[in-house]
Design a protein around this motif. Sequence first.
Motif, short mmCIF file in Angstrom:
data_model
loop_
_atom_site.label_atom_id
_atom_site.label_comp_id
_atom_site.label_asym_id
_atom_site.label_seq_id
_atom_site.Cartn_x
_atom_site.Cartn_y
_atom_site.Cartn_z
N PRO A 99 60.57 50.04 44.43
CA PRO A 99 60.62 51.01 45.53
C PRO A 99 60.94 50.29 46.84
N GLU A 100 61.56 50.97 47.74
CA GLU A 100 61.89 50.38 49.03
C GLU A 100 60.61 49.96 49.76
N ASN A 101 60.64 48.77 50.34
CA ASN A 101 59.48 48.23 51.07
C ASN A 101 58.22 48.21 50.20
N CYS A 102 58.37 47.75 48.98
CA CYS A 102 57.23 47.70 48.04
C CYS A 102 56.35 46.50 48.38
N GLU A 103 55.21 46.76 49.00
CA GLU A 103 54.29 45.71 49.40
C GLU A 103 53.01 45.67 48.56
N ILE A 104 52.59 46.84 48.06
CA ILE A 104 51.35 46.93 47.29
C ILE A 104 51.63 47.57 45.93
N VAL A 156 56.45 41.12 45.03
CA VAL A 156 55.46 42.06 45.55
C VAL A 156 54.29 41.25 46.11
N LYS A 157 53.91 41.51 47.35
CA LYS A 157 52.97 40.65 48.07
C LYS A 157 51.52 40.86 47.69
N ASN A 158 51.16 42.10 47.34
CA ASN A 158 49.75 42.43 47.12
C ASN A 158 49.64 43.27 45.86
N ILE A 159 49.03 42.73 44.83
CA ILE A 159 48.92 43.41 43.53
C ILE A 159 47.45 43.44 43.12
N ILE A 160 47.00 44.61 42.70
CA ILE A 160 45.65 44.75 42.14
C ILE A 160 45.81 45.09 40.66
N ALA A 161 45.25 44.25 39.81
CA ALA A 161 45.31 44.46 38.36
C ALA A 161 43.92 44.86 37.88
N ASN A 190 38.95 37.88 32.30
CA ASN A 190 38.95 36.42 32.36
C ASN A 190 40.31 35.84 32.02
N CYS A 191 40.93 36.41 31.00
CA CYS A 191 42.25 35.95 30.57
C CYS A 191 43.28 36.14 31.68
N ALA A 192 43.31 37.33 32.28
CA ALA A 192 44.28 37.61 33.35
C ALA A 192 44.07 36.67 34.53
N ARG A 193 42.84 36.47 34.93
CA ARG A 193 42.56 35.59 36.07
C ARG A 193 43.04 34.17 35.80
N GLU A 194 42.80 33.69 34.58
CA GLU A 194 43.23 32.32 34.24
C GLU A 194 44.75 32.21 34.24
N ASN A 195 45.43 33.20 33.65
CA ASN A 195 46.90 33.16 33.62
C ASN A 195 47.49 33.23 35.02
N ILE A 196 46.95 34.11 35.84
CA ILE A 196 47.47 34.30 37.19
C ILE A 196 47.28 33.04 38.02
N ALA A 197 46.11 32.40 37.88
CA ALA A 197 45.87 31.14 38.60
C ALA A 197 46.81 30.04 38.11
N ARG A 198 46.98 29.97 36.79
CA ARG A 198 47.83 28.93 36.21
C ARG A 198 49.28 29.08 36.67
N LEU A 199 49.74 30.32 36.83
CA LEU A 199 51.12 30.58 37.25
C LEU A 199 51.31 30.51 38.76
N GLY A 200 50.21 30.33 39.49
CA GLY A 200 50.32 30.17 40.94
C GLY A 200 50.38 31.46 41.73
N ALA A 246 47.58 33.50 42.40
CA ALA A 246 46.23 33.95 42.75
C ALA A 246 46.16 34.56 44.14
N LYS A 247 47.02 34.13 45.06
CA LYS A 247 47.00 34.69 46.42
C LYS A 247 47.60 36.08 46.48
N GLN A 248 48.46 36.41 45.51
CA GLN A 248 49.11 37.71 45.49
C GLN A 248 48.38 38.75 44.66
N ILE A 249 47.60 38.30 43.68
CA ILE A 249 47.03 39.22 42.69
C ILE A 249 45.51 39.14 42.69
N SER A 250 44.87 40.31 42.77
CA SER A 250 43.43 40.44 42.57
C SER A 250 43.19 41.14 41.25
N VAL A 251 42.21 40.69 40.48
CA VAL A 251 41.90 41.28 39.18
C VAL A 251 40.52 41.90 39.24
#
Length: 366
Positions: free
Chosen positions: A185-190, A210-215, A224-234, A236-241
Amino acid sequence: MQTLPYQNTQTEYRNESTQKPPREVIAVREASAEHIIQAARNNIATVWHGDFHNAKQVLSAIKKRVQPKPKTETDPATAFHKHRLAQSQTARLVNMLLVEIHADFMLDLPRALNVQAALRDVYGEPNTQIFLLPLNQLLGFIGAHEWHKKGVAIPELGGNIHVPFGVFSPIRGEYLSLLFQAALPENCEIAHDIGTGSGVIAAILAKRGVKNIIATDNNPRAINCARENIARLGFAKQISVLEQDLFPETQADLIVCNPPWLPAKPTSAVETALYDPEHGMLRAFLRGAATHLRENGQVWLIISDLAVHLGLRGADDLAAWFDEYGWTISGSLKTTPQHGKARDMRDPLAFARSQEITYLYVLKRK
């Protein structure tokens, strides 16, 4: 068959499926597959106290003997339900061969593998008391642990997603390419990723900028799995679980969901990613998404038509639900499955799998 006295009737019994505990347990150092099957049919489980490699050979023989014979059904839904029933009945018999897991996840059998790491992956903190576990599930845990370490390569991410037992793996990931093809979407920030599982969809959205993602997910193992994968891929600043059902409180420019595709009752925790009784989660998502969507926002729904080919969902049902909950289709993408079952004509459901198409629907409010 050499039967041993089994006095400890209070020993904990663990089973990742919804099968009920056996009514009786016997212990053996050796036994034939036929004896174990006969006992299982009487709801008696067998605890193996002999050589570990011999136990694996007996388990293999049990599987061959109880494997259901394929039957041709003219009605797709009947074929599916009979297939599921046969799977359940087979699993019940196979899971009646047990082993004792001692304190600190030790398997005290001759020639046994070290299973501590695999069991920690499933259960977390080591146990202090003996428990009984189906050998077939233990071998599944060991295989899952190896996959967890190795990871699943995701070309769209340029990296691997690591998935432990109990979390749905994107090993069948052809649908992930659709997430890169769809125009944001245009101007997709969240964005919201509903039912994140391994976190792979949230990671792809982050990769796309996308700058701000809530999973969200309601499975603690998935969180736990998602948090570990997201941190490993770098990312963590964009995604909250968040551990919760469906939607967070905030609104988003984009809401993505890959719900379970088949309306059937799951028989284990991991199957909740595959089976959704009466499409309950799907319909709850379509019903509630609008209130969490910003003006001019989009919903991306990833779903297969396998349920249609199996006679479990009408060809027009999905369109009717879109209309009922106030959605219009503004675009769609599709892909065909690449996994082995789609081409294996020996599979009882090959007639449906060979026709399957997976869609990414772009939905907007009416």
